[in-house]
Scaffold this active site. Sequence first.
Site, PDB file in Angstrom:
ATOM      1  N   ASP A   2       0.861  -1.189   0.000  1.00 27.57           N
ATOM      2  CA  ASP A   2       0.000   0.000   0.000  1.00 27.57           C
ATOM      3  C   ASP A   2       0.896   1.237   0.000  1.00 27.57           C
ATOM      4  O   ASP A   2       1.739   1.397   0.885  1.00 27.57           O
ATOM      5  CB  ASP A   2      -0.874  -0.040   1.266  1.00 27.57           C
ATOM      6  CG  ASP A   2      -2.100   0.852   1.136  1.00 27.57           C
ATOM      7  OD1 ASP A   2      -2.134   1.672   0.206  1.00 27.57           O
ATOM      8  OD2 ASP A   2      -2.992   0.727   1.985  1.00 27.57           O
ATOM      9  N   ASP A  41      -3.189   2.508  -5.863  1.00 32.60           N
ATOM     10  CA  ASP A  41      -2.086   2.594  -4.909  1.00 32.60           C
ATOM     11  C   ASP A  41      -1.903   1.348  -4.057  1.00 32.60           C
ATOM     12  O   ASP A  41      -1.172   1.386  -3.080  1.00 32.60           O
ATOM     13  CB  ASP A  41      -2.282   3.803  -3.996  1.00 32.60           C
ATOM     14  CG  ASP A  41      -3.511   3.657  -3.108  1.00 32.60           C
ATOM     15  OD1 ASP A  41      -4.462   2.965  -3.534  1.00 32.60           O
ATOM     16  OD2 ASP A  41      -3.516   4.207  -2.007  1.00 32.60           O
ATOM     17  N   GLU A  42      -2.565   0.235  -4.379  1.00 37.70           N
ATOM     18  CA  GLU A  42      -2.354  -0.940  -3.536  1.00 37.70           C
ATOM     19  C   GLU A  42      -2.628  -2.216  -4.310  1.00 37.70           C
ATOM     20  O   GLU A  42      -3.363  -2.215  -5.301  1.00 37.70           O
ATOM     21  CB  GLU A  42      -3.240  -0.890  -2.286  1.00 37.70           C
ATOM     22  CG  GLU A  42      -4.703  -0.826  -2.583  1.00 37.70           C
ATOM     23  CD  GLU A  42      -5.538  -0.886  -1.311  1.00 37.70           C
ATOM     24  OE1 GLU A  42      -5.329  -1.795  -0.495  1.00 37.70           O
ATOM     25  OE2 GLU A  42      -6.400  -0.013  -1.143  1.00 37.70           O
TER      26      GLU A  42
END
Length: 413
Positions: free
Chosen positions: A29, A122-123
């Site tokens: 993350d 983003d993860e």
Amino acid sequence: MSRSQQLHRPGPPSGPPGDDTGCPILHVDMDAFYASVELRTRPELRGRPVIVGGEVRGVVLSATYEARRFGVHSAMPMARARRLCPHAVVIAPHFADYSSVSAGVMGIFRSVTPAVEPLALDEAFLDVSGAIRRLGSPARIGQLIRERVVADQGITCSVGVASTKYVAKLASTRAKPDGLLVVPRDKVVDFLHPLPVGALWGVGDKTQEILIRLGLRTVRDVAHMPQPALERALGSALGARLAALAWGRDERSVVADEPDKSVGAEETFATDIDDPAAVRRELLRLSERVAVRLRSAGLQGRTVSIKIRFANFHTVTRARTLPDPTDIAREIYATARGLYEGLQLGRAPLRLVGVRVEGLLPADAPRQLLLDERAHGWREAEQAADRAAQRFGGRVVWPASLIEQSDDRGRKE
DNA sequence: TCTGGGGTCCTCTCCCTA
DNA sequence: TCTGTAGGGAGAGGACCC
């Protein structure tokens, strides 16, 4: 379990920070992703509270940890964030930059293992079972990824290492910012049970309220609640899921390349609009956007739905399933407009409209050609517009009704 | 206090069909 | 042909996630 050292500068991978045997799942993350990307281009803002978000009727999309210290968090209304942290630097989002950094980060993940399941820009979850012999233990791989992300993209990330997706995700959250946390297989229950019920995946405000009403405050409380009682209170699916998660049971595997199930677009107006002609223009614009995205993804969908949010935030949706899947803006718009007209809203003030296409399948999937269907028509015309957009940049061919819209002042931009 | 945009999943209800 | 029922698909809404 043990928390690894925080990696503030790249260096050689250190030894595994905990027993990661049987823990092949990584959740990676990015830390304050949008804000971190903005700081790459404006390094003079490092160390200062920075908020990324819209200006009108917006919410916080991302905030640096300096801003979070003042109580600012994502999804918070911007007006409130500004009150909490009046000296924060507010930056409008640059989604193209975020997509580009995200592509780079996902590339790093895929250089480690093909089993990468992105959850957002983003993860992602990674299953590193197949990389252990080549690169070392899961924790070492996590450390390696963190170093590569800093070196290649100039942002930091946090990594959770565990035997299941759910625990890995919780671990990365606990490791933030810029850390790595291993939850050994035999310590999962010890790790989970002291956490508040809100830590359980699928427990938001409403569900938390119900659980607290039942006297359940921690994951341990949920774990010791008889499953039938949980299912009665929350429904069979959620009840069963929480009962399993509370004991760390999570059978889901990492799935790479999960196909999209719907594609949609929506727009909140800067000020509420009550002019049906302006609403129809917005529906046309959104239908165009959805159709372009469907065609670029090589997808078509059968169900068109619209979303209408009134000034008082009450929201309604309407959907219609077509006889054949489509990726044509004209067809999507005709259906969306029909659904809108069917609501008979008159001049009710609206704050948001949205268009979504569901029931997706590949555009090249074999299907029956209707007797009166023209083999070449709007689809080809819109594909030609796509090619023109690619060649000249931006959208150069628009429906005539979108070109003249001087009275459409309510729209953002 | 004032709530984005892109999604997924679940539940309930209604309707159609076997 | 009528009635009851079960199952599936569609539609609507809600909750949740990032």
